[in-house]
Enzyme design. Structure first.
Site, short mmCIF file in Angstrom:
data_model
loop_
_atom_site.label_atom_id
_atom_site.label_comp_id
_atom_site.label_asym_id
_atom_site.label_seq_id
_atom_site.Cartn_x
_atom_site.Cartn_y
_atom_site.Cartn_z
N CYS A 138 0.42 -0.63 -0.30
CA CYS A 138 -0.27 0.10 -0.18
C CYS A 138 0.92 1.80 -0.20
O CYS A 138 1.52 1.53 1.01
CB CYS A 138 -0.88 0.29 0.88
SG CYS A 138 -2.03 1.49 1.39
N CYS A 141 -0.36 4.16 2.42
CA CYS A 141 -0.69 3.72 3.24
C CYS A 141 1.13 4.24 3.88
O CYS A 141 1.26 4.76 4.56
CB CYS A 141 -0.52 2.15 3.95
SG CYS A 141 -1.70 2.21 3.35
N ASP A 142 2.35 3.34 2.93
CA ASP A 142 3.42 3.26 3.20
C ASP A 142 4.32 4.42 2.74
O ASP A 142 5.55 4.48 3.00
CB ASP A 142 4.19 1.92 3.11
CG ASP A 142 3.42 0.96 4.41
OD1 ASP A 142 2.52 1.77 5.22
OD2 ASP A 142 3.47 -0.04 4.29
#
Ligand code: NAP
Length: 319
Positions: A138, A141-142
């Site tokens: 992701c 997200c990261d």
């Protein structure tokens, strides 16, 4: 139905990620007294992430597992009964419906399916311990953890294009590794990727091995082995991070065929969040092929609980 002596639940929610817990918060506040089967590995995909920095309300970020704990506590606070059990089957041929786990068989008037989807991984050695330590599925997200880093993305679909483009905001260099010589992605996305000065594309190539170093008990990805599928030549590449974008699998295998699914196994909804089966709702990543964010999954959970409550009321199952 109201006068039956048999215990029949108003609502069973299947899934213990942002969708299932949010559905639980709304349904329990609506006095539906829902039962949530959160799964043996409750928490969903957020359990695989570290800091979540894009969930509103947490300007300093919050750990994915901690966020899920808070969701769960909130659902419990209002009376959701939560079990860490997997649902292994449903009988939808009779109403009330029957929900089966290894331990239980319970009857319910309505069901919300919020079992999510799982990112596909390559199934290579040491993969599980490297997830969150250089391996991710992701970028949203990261990605921010990889400032000025040298990273790669695997895949040739729209997700891979999106991830690669997103990661250029942070990374020094992004390498896109695809197993064929042609992208599956839409032309517009593929063109953007091919024109991007920070992105290099490696065609006809697969990842065959993760390289890593250990610091105490923690493993950290340091590179990969790549194999050209035409020549079988194996090369080594140093990397700070590797993002997998090779598709998702909706967690719908346990469902009976009577529920409408797309050819990829995602659930289809007809009226708002209701599936083709009366009183059976589907929400979150098990339906969503586009957004797949914790916040959108949570919002879907809210919608499905409101829809379930309305359906129960319209069918005079609750007052
Ligand atoms: P996808 O379209 O199924 O693409 C998966 C990609 O991963 C394919 O290129 C596939 O290669 C590759 N792949 C699969 N298994 C692999 C393996 N074991 N090793 C190496 N490569 C592997 O999945 P997606 O990109 O997640 O997209 C899913 C759906 O969401 C699509 O309909 C897509 O259009 C949509 N989507 C839309 C947007 C947007 O519109 N902004 C963004 C994201 C996703 P092959 O091509 O060789 O099969």
């Amino acid at each position: 139905m109201k006068n039956s002596n048999e215990t029949i639940e108003n609502l069973v929610i299947i899934g213990g990620g942002p969708t299932g817990y949010t559905a639980g918060i709304y349904a329990s506040r609506a006095a539906l007294n829902p039962t949530i089967f959160a799964g043996y590995q409750a928490g969903g995909q957020l359990m695989l992430t570290t800091d979540v920095e894009n969930f509103p309300g947490f300007p300093e970020g919050i750990l994915g597992p901690k966020l899920m704990d808070e969701f769960r506590l909130q659902a419990e606070k209002f009376g959701s009964k939560i079990f860490n059990e997997d649902v292994i089957g449903l009988d939808l041929t009779q109403h009330p419906y029957v929900v089966k786990t290894y331990d239980k068989e319970i009857k319910t008037h309505s069901i919300i399916i919020a079992t999510g989807a799982s990112a596909k991984w390559l199934d290579l050695e040491n993969e599980k311990e490297l997830i969150g330590s250089g391996l991710s599925s992701c970028a949203t997200c990261d990605g921010a953890f990889f400032k000025d880093a040298n990273i790669a993305v695997v895949g040739g679909g729209d997700s891979a294009m999106e991830e690669a483009l997103f990661l250029t905001k942070y990374a020094r260099k992004v390498t896109l590794i695809h197993r064929r010589s042609e992208f599956r992605a839409s032309k517009i996305m593929a063109t953007r990727v091919m024109k991007h000065p920070k992105i290099e594309i490696i065609w006809d190539t697969i990842v065959t091995k993760y390289l890593y170093e250990k610091d105490g008990f923690i493993s950290k990805l340091t590179g990969i082995h790549l194999k050209n599928v035409n020549t079988n030549e194996v090369t080594e590449m140093d990397l700070d991070g590797l993002f997998m974008a090779i598709g998702h699998i909706p967690n719908t295998d346990f469902l009976p065929d009577v529920i409408s699914k797309t050819s990829e196994g995602y659930l289809e909804t007809n009226i708002h969040t209701m599936t083709n089966i009366d009183g059976v709702f589907a929400a979150g990543d098990v339906v969503d092929t586009r957004y797949r964010q914790a916040i959108t999954a949570a919002a879907d959970g809210c919608k499905s609980a409101i829809d379930a409550e309305k359906w129960l009321s319209e069918n005079e199952i609750i007052d």
